[in-house]
Enzyme design. Structure first.
Site, PDB file in Angstrom:
ATOM      1  N   MET A   1       0.810  -1.314   0.034  1.00 47.98           N
ATOM      2  CA  MET A   1       0.064  -0.027  -0.038  1.00 47.98           C
ATOM      3  C   MET A   1       1.003   1.258   0.067  1.00 47.98           C
ATOM      4  O   MET A   1       1.337   1.448   1.071  1.00 47.98           O
ATOM      5  CB  MET A   1      -0.952  -0.175   1.199  1.00 47.98           C
ATOM      6  N   PRO A   2       1.124   1.859  -1.077  1.00 49.76           N
ATOM      7  CA  PRO A   2       1.795   3.103  -1.036  1.00 49.76           C
ATOM      8  C   PRO A   2       1.168   4.236  -0.414  1.00 49.76           C
ATOM      9  O   PRO A   2      -0.031   4.244  -0.373  1.00 49.76           O
ATOM     10  CB  PRO A   2       1.996   3.476  -2.464  1.00 49.76           C
ATOM     11  N   TYR A   3       1.949   5.044   0.465  1.00 52.35           N
ATOM     12  CA  TYR A   3       1.336   6.279   1.220  1.00 52.35           C
ATOM     13  C   TYR A   3       2.322   7.363   0.889  1.00 52.35           C
ATOM     14  O   TYR A   3       3.602   7.173   0.705  1.00 52.35           O
ATOM     15  CB  TYR A   3       1.635   5.956   2.538  1.00 52.35           C
ATOM     16  N   LYS A  35       1.179  -0.340  -8.794  1.00 53.23           N
ATOM     17  CA  LYS A  35       0.679  -0.273  -7.411  1.00 53.23           C
ATOM     18  C   LYS A  35      -0.859  -0.153  -7.809  1.00 53.23           C
ATOM     19  O   LYS A  35      -1.398   0.606  -8.790  1.00 53.23           O
ATOM     20  CB  LYS A  35       1.131   0.883  -6.641  1.00 53.23           C
ATOM     21  N   ASP A  41      -2.665   5.644  -1.145  1.00 52.02           N
ATOM     22  CA  ASP A  41      -3.064   6.851  -0.288  1.00 52.02           C
ATOM     23  C   ASP A  41      -2.221   8.058  -0.741  1.00 52.02           C
ATOM     24  O   ASP A  41      -1.200   7.986  -0.581  1.00 52.02           O
ATOM     25  CB  ASP A  41      -2.977   6.499   1.108  1.00 52.02           C
TER      26      ASP A  41
END
Length: 68
Positions: A1-3, A35, A41
């Site tokens: 999960m990229p932030y 991704k 996010d």
């Protein structure tokens, strides 16, 4: 999960511009890193120019001097 956390000064960036930035960053992470957009996010923090400084001065002071 990229932030992804982006901090910008609070001075005239529109809702539409921020929406475009979120969409384009999300698309870049999908295209370049593979991704999932549903798991990406993007947070945009807007900081008052009195609370952002560099070179020993606040952004407010630097910008006011540049306008003269």
């Amino acid at each position: 999960m990229p932030y992804v956390n982006v901090r910008i000064t609070r001075d005239g960036v529109t809702r539409d511009q921020k929406a475009q930035a979120v969409a384009e960053m999300t698309e870049t992470l999908r295209r370049v890193l593979g991704k999932s957009p549903e798991r990406t996010d993007i947070i945009i923090d807007e900081v008052d120019t009195d609370n952002w400084g560099f070179a020993g001065e606040t952004t407010t002071v630097i910008r006011s001097r540049a306008r003269k």
